[in-house]
Design a protein around this motif. Structure first.
Motif, PDB file in Angstrom:
ATOM      1  N   ASP A 191       0.825  -1.208   0.000  1.00 48.90           N
ATOM      2  CA  ASP A 191       0.000   0.000   0.000  1.00 48.90           C
ATOM      3  C   ASP A 191       0.859   1.259   0.000  1.00 48.90           C
ATOM      4  N   THR A 192       0.384   2.282  -0.682  1.00 46.27           N
ATOM      5  CA  THR A 192       1.035   3.593  -0.649  1.00 46.27           C
ATOM      6  C   THR A 192       0.562   4.373   0.575  1.00 46.27           C
ATOM      7  N   GLN A 193       1.146   5.547   0.758  1.00 44.55           N
ATOM      8  CA  GLN A 193       0.742   6.415   1.856  1.00 44.55           C
ATOM      9  C   GLN A 193      -0.725   6.824   1.715  1.00 44.55           C
ATOM     10  N   GLN A 194      -1.189   7.058   0.494  1.00 40.52           N
ATOM     11  CA  GLN A 194      -2.586   7.420   0.292  1.00 40.52           C
ATOM     12  C   GLN A 194      -3.507   6.235   0.582  1.00 40.52           C
ATOM     13  N   ASP A 195      -3.089   5.029   0.186  1.00 41.78           N
ATOM     14  CA  ASP A 195      -3.870   3.832   0.505  1.00 41.78           C
ATOM     15  C   ASP A 195      -4.037   3.695   2.012  1.00 41.78           C
ATOM     16  N   LEU A 196      -2.959   3.959   2.742  1.00 39.52           N
ATOM     17  CA  LEU A 196      -2.979   3.840   4.199  1.00 39.52           C
ATOM     18  C   LEU A 196      -4.067   4.724   4.807  1.00 39.52           C
ATOM     19  N   ARG A 232      -6.622   6.113   3.352  1.00 36.33           N
ATOM     20  CA  ARG A 232      -7.958   5.734   2.861  1.00 36.33           C
ATOM     21  C   ARG A 232      -8.489   4.509   3.600  1.00 36.33           C
ATOM     22  N   LYS A 233      -7.659   3.511   3.836  1.00 39.14           N
ATOM     23  CA  LYS A 233      -8.131   2.299   4.485  1.00 39.14           C
ATOM     24  C   LYS A 233      -8.441   2.514   5.961  1.00 39.14           C
TER      25      LYS A 233
END
Length: 350
Positions: A273-278, A280-281
């Motif tokens: 996961d990217t920082q943005q995925d982190l 968002r999740k």
């Protein structure tokens, strides 16, 4: 100097070769006046050396092969050292512009979108945050930018570390909820020891008593932390000084030389996961969020008192460590609650 020989693509073609290789030696003679890399003789936990050429805007990195390729640890510092990393720089406080052609047809004057267009054509998976990352032809490539993204600051190309081999059998590993249900139990309680028997917890009890941590990075890709019961909500108040289970840290492959944790992570996170995925999740903003050049971290505190502390790479734009914490384990007054072992194996100078 011969600009053809010294160009970025030519340097990348040498990556993976031992320092004794004639092509590597020719490179060192032309670029570094024959200076040779040498692992630190006084610090046996360092497996990389760098040759820094400020006047050429260039850094050359050399890794111990056994460390880089996850060979038998007893072979470390006993065998070949490989030319494994190179960083091309633009002008800065210390560095001058790299004077020859960059790899992949890039130019230091390229803006971020032009760089993405060119390298996206070579790799279908880009991870972006402060920098952009690609895996291209077996190499990890990170491009950092200057002038608000209107030009390139550096291009960092390196051989990735080989992950440790996983066991062939499938292991049914605990969920975050199952770990959550163990928070606050004393290290000596049979309930805790039975639940953690799959990890061979009894072999780690001496470390738990002495250092308050069970280091299982090489076996399972986790560490289990213990702290005084008085700090942890829900622990037995009759034993305020007893060490109770208070946090678990999950590790990505080769982070602090760890095996990759293959079980589930909190909030369905994934180490890719990217920082943005982190963000968002997890679903809302962290209470702490800090970025440095090479890495960053974010901390969340939830209504039930549990916490999440995530360390991520700003070079590869992926998660490195995920720490699930019992209520009371982390506080703003003691932000460094989870011990950092300070692994020195490999590092970037970008």
């Amino acid at each position: 100097m011969d600009a053809t020989i010294m160009g970025g693509d030519s340097l990348l073609a040498l990556l993976g070769r031992p320092i004794e290789d004639q092509g590597v030696q020719d490179c060192l003679e032309r670029l570094a006046r024959g200076i040779q890399p040498e692992l630190d003789a006084e610090d046996r936990e360092v497996y990389v050396d760098w040759i820094v050429l400020n006047e050429l805007g260039l850094e050359l990195g050399f890794d111990d092969q056994a460390y880089l390729e996850a060979l038998d640890p007893t072979l470390r510092r006993q065998g070949p050292v490989l030319f494994s990393q190179v960083i091309f720089h633009a002008d800065g406080p210390v560095m001058r512009n790299f004077p020859f052609k960059l790899p992949f047809g890039l130019s230091l004057d390229d803006a971020r979108q032009a760089t993405r267009t060119r390298l996206d054509a070579k790799s279908s998976q880009r991870r972006s945050y402060l920098s952009d990352f690609w895996r291209i032809a077996g190499l990890d490539v990170t491009v950092a930018y200057r002038d608000a993204g209107h030009a390139i600051q550096s291009v960092y190309c390196r051989m990735p570390e080989t992950p440790w081999a996983l066991d062939s059998h499938t292991r049914l590993l605990p969920t975050p909820e199952e770990f959550r249900n163990l928070f606050g139990l004393r290290w000596s309680q049979l309930q805790l020891r039975a639940a953690l028997a799959m990890f061979g917890i009894d072999r780690h009890l001496a470390s738990v008593r002495r250092e308050h941590v069970a280091d299982m990075r090489r076996e399972y890709g986790i560490e289990l932390y213990f702290t005084e019961g008085r700090r942890i909500v829900g622990s037995d108040r009759r034993y305020p000084n007893a060490q109770v289970f208070s946090a678990v840290t999950y590790y990505a492959a080769r982070e602090l030389d760890s095996l990759c944790w293959t079980g589930p992570l909190p909030f369905d996170l994934n180490f890719s996961d990217t920082q943005q995925d982190l963000v968002r999740k997890v679903g809302h903003r962290p209470v702490v969020h800090e970025d440095a050049l090479l890495s960053g971290h974010a901390v969340w505190c939830f209504e039930d008192g549990t916490g999440l502390n995530v360390l991520y790479s700003n070079l590869e734009n992926r998660l490195l460590r995920v720490t699930w914490m019992a209520p009371g384990f982390w506080s703003k007054d003691e932000p460094e609650a989870v011990v950092d072992h300070g692994e020195k194996g490999r590092g970037a100078r970008a």
